[in-house]
Design a protein around this motif. Structure first.
Motif, PDB file in Angstrom:
ATOM      1  N   ILE A 315     -64.067 -20.380 141.540  1.00  0.00           N
ATOM      2  CA  ILE A 315     -64.072 -20.777 140.135  1.00  0.00           C
ATOM      3  C   ILE A 315     -62.672 -21.266 139.815  1.00  0.00           C
ATOM      4  O   ILE A 315     -61.683 -20.603 140.144  1.00  0.00           O
ATOM      5  CB  ILE A 315     -64.471 -19.612 139.224  1.00  0.00           C
ATOM      6  CG1 ILE A 315     -65.931 -19.234 139.488  1.00  0.00           C
ATOM      7  CG2 ILE A 315     -64.263 -19.958 137.753  1.00  0.00           C
ATOM      8  CD1 ILE A 315     -66.381 -17.986 138.776  1.00  0.00           C
ATOM      9  N   VAL A 316     -62.576 -22.443 139.207  1.00  0.00           N
ATOM     10  CA  VAL A 316     -61.284 -23.084 138.973  1.00  0.00           C
ATOM     11  C   VAL A 316     -61.043 -23.225 137.473  1.00  0.00           C
ATOM     12  O   VAL A 316     -61.839 -23.844 136.763  1.00  0.00           O
ATOM     13  CB  VAL A 316     -61.232 -24.471 139.638  1.00  0.00           C
ATOM     14  CG1 VAL A 316     -59.861 -25.108 139.413  1.00  0.00           C
ATOM     15  CG2 VAL A 316     -61.553 -24.374 141.115  1.00  0.00           C
ATOM     16  N   PHE A 317     -59.946 -22.645 136.995  1.00  0.00           N
ATOM     17  CA  PHE A 317     -59.518 -22.821 135.612  1.00  0.00           C
ATOM     18  C   PHE A 317     -58.456 -23.912 135.553  1.00  0.00           C
ATOM     19  O   PHE A 317     -57.517 -23.922 136.356  1.00  0.00           O
ATOM     20  CB  PHE A 317     -58.919 -21.527 135.049  1.00  0.00           C
ATOM     21  CG  PHE A 317     -59.932 -20.485 134.681  1.00  0.00           C
ATOM     22  CD1 PHE A 317     -60.522 -20.475 133.424  1.00  0.00           C
ATOM     23  CD2 PHE A 317     -60.300 -19.503 135.597  1.00  0.00           C
ATOM     24  CE1 PHE A 317     -61.446 -19.502 133.071  1.00  0.00           C
ATOM     25  CE2 PHE A 317     -61.226 -18.525 135.257  1.00  0.00           C
ATOM     26  CZ  PHE A 317     -61.807 -18.527 133.991  1.00  0.00           C
ATOM     27  N   THR A 318     -58.598 -24.825 134.581  1.00  0.00           N
ATOM     28  CA  THR A 318     -57.602 -25.864 134.371  1.00  0.00           C
ATOM     29  C   THR A 318     -57.572 -26.229 132.898  1.00  0.00           C
ATOM     30  O   THR A 318     -58.326 -25.686 132.089  1.00  0.00           O
ATOM     31  CB  THR A 318     -57.882 -27.085 135.266  1.00  0.00           C
ATOM     32  OG1 THR A 318     -56.730 -27.935 135.293  1.00  0.00           O
ATOM     33  CG2 THR A 318     -59.092 -27.869 134.791  1.00  0.00           C
ATOM     34  N   GLY A 319     -56.698 -27.159 132.511  1.00  0.00           N
ATOM     35  CA  GLY A 319     -56.528 -27.506 131.105  1.00  0.00           C
ATOM     36  C   GLY A 319     -55.545 -26.561 130.436  1.00  0.00           C
ATOM     37  O   GLY A 319     -55.165 -25.516 130.987  1.00  0.00           O
ATOM     38  N   GLY A 320     -55.109 -26.914 129.230  1.00  0.00           N
ATOM     39  CA  GLY A 320     -54.075 -26.148 128.556  1.00  0.00           C
ATOM     40  C   GLY A 320     -54.395 -24.688 128.387  1.00  0.00           C
ATOM     41  O   GLY A 320     -53.567 -23.812 128.669  1.00  0.00           O
ATOM     42  N   VAL A 321     -55.604 -24.364 127.930  1.00  0.00           N
ATOM     43  CA  VAL A 321     -56.005 -22.966 127.769  1.00  0.00           C
ATOM     44  C   VAL A 321     -56.291 -22.333 129.129  1.00  0.00           C
ATOM     45  O   VAL A 321     -55.849 -21.223 129.426  1.00  0.00           O
ATOM     46  CB  VAL A 321     -57.230 -22.848 126.847  1.00  0.00           C
ATOM     47  CG1 VAL A 321     -57.716 -21.399 126.759  1.00  0.00           C
ATOM     48  CG2 VAL A 321     -56.914 -23.387 125.450  1.00  0.00           C
ATOM     49  N   GLY A 322     -57.021 -23.034 129.969  1.00  0.00           N
ATOM     50  CA  GLY A 322     -57.365 -22.486 131.279  1.00  0.00           C
ATOM     51  C   GLY A 322     -56.161 -22.164 132.135  1.00  0.00           C
ATOM     52  O   GLY A 322     -56.156 -21.192 132.895  1.00  0.00           O
ATOM     53  N   GLU A 323     -55.095 -22.977 132.004  1.00  0.00           N
ATOM     54  CA  GLU A 323     -53.904 -22.774 132.821  1.00  0.00           C
ATOM     55  C   GLU A 323     -52.962 -21.723 132.250  1.00  0.00           C
ATOM     56  O   GLU A 323     -52.249 -21.056 133.001  1.00  0.00           O
ATOM     57  CB  GLU A 323     -53.147 -24.099 132.966  1.00  0.00           C
ATOM     58  CG  GLU A 323     -53.921 -25.164 133.734  1.00  0.00           C
ATOM     59  CD  GLU A 323     -53.279 -26.539 133.606  1.00  0.00           C
ATOM     60  OE1 GLU A 323     -52.059 -26.606 133.323  1.00  0.00           O
ATOM     61  OE2 GLU A 323     -53.992 -27.541 133.772  1.00  0.00           O
ATOM     62  N   ASP A 325     -53.634 -19.283 129.423  1.00  0.00           N
ATOM     63  CA  ASP A 325     -54.112 -18.137 128.645  1.00  0.00           C
ATOM     64  C   ASP A 325     -54.826 -17.142 129.558  1.00  0.00           C
ATOM     65  O   ASP A 325     -56.027 -17.263 129.815  1.00  0.00           O
ATOM     66  CB  ASP A 325     -55.062 -18.609 127.541  1.00  0.00           C
ATOM     67  CG  ASP A 325     -55.400 -17.496 126.555  1.00  0.00           C
ATOM     68  OD1 ASP A 325     -55.166 -16.321 126.882  1.00  0.00           O
ATOM     69  OD2 ASP A 325     -55.903 -17.793 125.462  1.00  0.00           O
ATOM     70  N   PRO A 326     -54.102 -16.154 130.085  1.00  0.00           N
ATOM     71  CA  PRO A 326     -54.727 -15.201 131.005  1.00  0.00           C
ATOM     72  C   PRO A 326     -55.850 -14.404 130.371  1.00  0.00           C
ATOM     73  O   PRO A 326     -56.824 -14.059 131.049  1.00  0.00           O
ATOM     74  CB  PRO A 326     -53.565 -14.297 131.431  1.00  0.00           C
ATOM     75  CG  PRO A 326     -52.502 -14.491 130.410  1.00  0.00           C
ATOM     76  CD  PRO A 326     -52.661 -15.884 129.905  1.00  0.00           C
ATOM     77  N   ALA A 327     -55.741 -14.095 129.065  1.00  0.00           N
ATOM     78  CA  ALA A 327     -56.795 -13.310 128.422  1.00  0.00           C
ATOM     79  C   ALA A 327     -58.113 -14.071 128.414  1.00  0.00           C
ATOM     80  O   ALA A 327     -59.184 -13.489 128.633  1.00  0.00           O
ATOM     81  CB  ALA A 327     -56.383 -12.944 126.999  1.00  0.00           C
ATOM     82  N   THR A 328     -58.063 -15.370 128.163  1.00  0.00           N
ATOM     83  CA  THR A 328     -59.292 -16.171 128.194  1.00  0.00           C
ATOM     84  C   THR A 328     -59.905 -16.159 129.581  1.00  0.00           C
ATOM     85  O   THR A 328     -61.125 -16.037 129.733  1.00  0.00           O
ATOM     86  CB  THR A 328     -59.005 -17.611 127.737  1.00  0.00           C
ATOM     87  OG1 THR A 328     -58.695 -17.607 126.342  1.00  0.00           O
ATOM     88  CG2 THR A 328     -60.216 -18.512 127.964  1.00  0.00           C
ATOM     89  N   ARG A 329     -59.078 -16.283 130.620  1.00  0.00           N
ATOM     90  CA  ARG A 329     -59.614 -16.253 131.987  1.00  0.00           C
ATOM     91  C   ARG A 329     -60.310 -14.926 132.260  1.00  0.00           C
ATOM     92  O   ARG A 329     -61.442 -14.897 132.784  1.00  0.00           O
ATOM     93  CB  ARG A 329     -58.490 -16.483 133.000  1.00  0.00           C
ATOM     94  CG  ARG A 329     -57.863 -17.867 132.935  1.00  0.00           C
ATOM     95  CD  ARG A 329     -56.980 -18.136 134.133  1.00  0.00           C
ATOM     96  NE  ARG A 329     -55.810 -17.275 134.198  1.00  0.00           N
ATOM     97  CZ  ARG A 329     -54.600 -17.603 133.753  1.00  0.00           C
ATOM     98  NH1 ARG A 329     -54.412 -18.779 133.173  1.00  0.00           N
ATOM     99  NH2 ARG A 329     -53.577 -16.774 133.887  1.00  0.00           N
ATOM    100  N   ALA A 330     -59.666 -13.824 131.919  1.00  0.00           N
ATOM    101  CA  ALA A 330     -60.234 -12.507 132.202  1.00  0.00           C
ATOM    102  C   ALA A 330     -61.504 -12.270 131.395  1.00  0.00           C
ATOM    103  O   ALA A 330     -62.531 -11.811 131.931  1.00  0.00           O
ATOM    104  CB  ALA A 330     -59.206 -11.425 131.912  1.00  0.00           C
ATOM    105  N   GLU A 331     -61.461 -12.561 130.107  1.00  0.00           N
ATOM    106  CA  GLU A 331     -62.607 -12.286 129.242  1.00  0.00           C
ATOM    107  C   GLU A 331     -63.798 -13.178 129.567  1.00  0.00           C
ATOM    108  O   GLU A 331     -64.955 -12.768 129.413  1.00  0.00           O
ATOM    109  CB  GLU A 331     -62.196 -12.468 127.776  1.00  0.00           C
ATOM    110  CG  GLU A 331     -61.194 -11.420 127.307  1.00  0.00           C
ATOM    111  CD  GLU A 331     -60.524 -11.796 125.992  1.00  0.00           C
ATOM    112  OE1 GLU A 331     -61.013 -12.740 125.321  1.00  0.00           O
ATOM    113  OE2 GLU A 331     -59.510 -11.153 125.640  1.00  0.00           O
TER     114      GLU A 331
END
Length: 405
Positions: A315-323, A325-331
């Protein structure tokens, strides 16, 4: 073809630009014109290690913003002599399934597609017209956000509506998905053709894409960039009957509803601001509900795309929030441990930049943060059209920390 490609990424209220040499990997200058159309605009032009060149004044329209960009190159350098200009175009419809050299027919076609992306295609065209006037002998290349999703199967892009309407799903964030998919394969030391990925591009606009073997097989955005995830000011998925209901009960017409769903919904409607940083800083019950809705929608799409792919390799997170904001990734991934998805708290919270894993050691499904680089992808595709010299598709050379030990 040696030399710099000028990349223009003209958004609804901003212009990002960069000079890129895809053969030498040099990036001597770049910048941002922001808050176009607002009372206070700003240009930030960066050249190497020199202090940034900054100008603050109103930019009523994108034309003035592009003029300011040209002034910045003249004032702060370097000399602007591109061998090609690459333009990000949001909507290519069914006509454009790959990057193309721009001529008058291409300009007319992009203009015809403007009703599908009214916030983006018209300003993308402004960038094209200014650049063609400034560099009349230089090849201009259009790179389309929708092109990456040309591989969607009919069952993925067809809406269950009357055929005579002539509508379908297209998908967006394609240049970002193409770039981070290749980078994820490099990071994992795997062949992209053998990988199943879920790409979560989370910024002011947000999307989820299921990628199999480097090909898009499903994506959350639809005919327009409004469908799918909750975004900064866009609603994402809503009941299609909403327009009719609001017409009957509130007296709103279709244009008013579309405008509200695009500009006054999403996090802005839920928490009073479309900026994720501000939502998290508030910490009250209203903000908490907004965050729960935002991350729940992401989690729902991850589960759906896991089912479609059958096997997920990362699963790949990118973009301003994805890169950032650790809380968004975890939640967004909470509760998916039985699917082999687990975020490591320490890795996820670490103040680390660049490409990195944030999943637990030995997790069946690696969770990666891959900073996107749409400007590089646009330059790479432009270079491929104007130069016979091949460029490695993975893009820039790996930097320290790209590949896990």
């Amino acid at each position: 073809m040696a030399g710099h490609i000028l990349v223009l990424n003209t958004g609804s209220s901003s212009i990002k630009y960069e000079l890129v040499d895809v053969e030498t990997h040099e990036r001597p200058a770049g910048g941002l014109v922001e808050r176009i159309g607002e009372e206070t605009g700003r240009l930030i032009h960066r050249t190497g290690d020199r202090p940034p060149y900054v100008r603050e004044r109103p930019f009523p329209r994108h034309g003035e913003g592009l003029d300011a960009m040209m002034e910045a190159f003249a004032a702060a350098g370097p000399e602007l002599e591109p061998v090609a200009v690459g333009h990000r175009i949001v909507h290519g419809g069914t006509r454009f399934t790959e990057a193309v050299l721009i001529d008058d027919d291409v300009v007319a076609a992009i203009e015809e597609l403007a009703p599908l992306a009214p916030l983006h295609n018209p300003v993308n065209l402004t960038g094209i017209r200014v650049a063609r006037k400034a560099f009349p002998e230089v090849p201009q290349v259009a790179v389309f956000d929708t092109a990456f999703h040309r591989t969607l199967a009919p069952e993925a892009y067809t809406y269950a509506v009357p055929r005579e309407w002539g509508v379908r799903r297209f998908g967006f964030h394609g240049t970002s998905c193409a770039y981070v998919s290749r980078r994820a394969a490099t990071f994992l030391r795997r062949d992209l053709a053998d990988l199943n990925l879920i790409v979560l591009h989370l910024g002011n606009g947000a999307s989820a894409t299921a990628v199999s073997g480097g090909r898009s097989i499903d994506t959350s955005m639809g005919m327009t960039p409004l469908e799918g995830l909750v975004m900064g000011t866009r609603s994402g998925d809503v009941d299609p009957a909403l327009t009719g209901y609001l017409a009957r009960v509130n007296g709103l017409d279709a244009q008013q509803v579309e405008h509200a769903l695009t500009h006054h919904s999403g996090l802005l409607a839920l928490a009073g601001t479309g900026d994720m940083r501000e939502v998290r800083a508030r910490g009250d019950d209203t903000a908490r509900l907004a965050l729960d809705i935002y991350t729940r929608r992401i989690r729902k799409y991850v589960g759906a795309y896991y089912a479609l792919l059958g096997r997920v390799d990362a699963i790949v997170f990118t973009g301003g929030v994805g890169e950032h904001d650790p809380a968004t990734r975890a939640e967004s991934l909470t509760g998916l441990e039985r699917l082999g998805i687990a975020v490591d708290q320490a890795l996820n919270q670490a103040d680390t930049a660049g490409e990195r894993p944030v999943s637990t050691a030995g997790a069946e499904v690696p969770v990666l943060v891959i900073p996107t680089d749409e400007e590089w992808e646009i330059a790479r595709q432009a270079h491929a059209l104007v130069s016979p010299i091949a460029v490695p598709p993975a893009g820039r050379p790996p930097v320290q920390g790209d590949v896990p030990a």
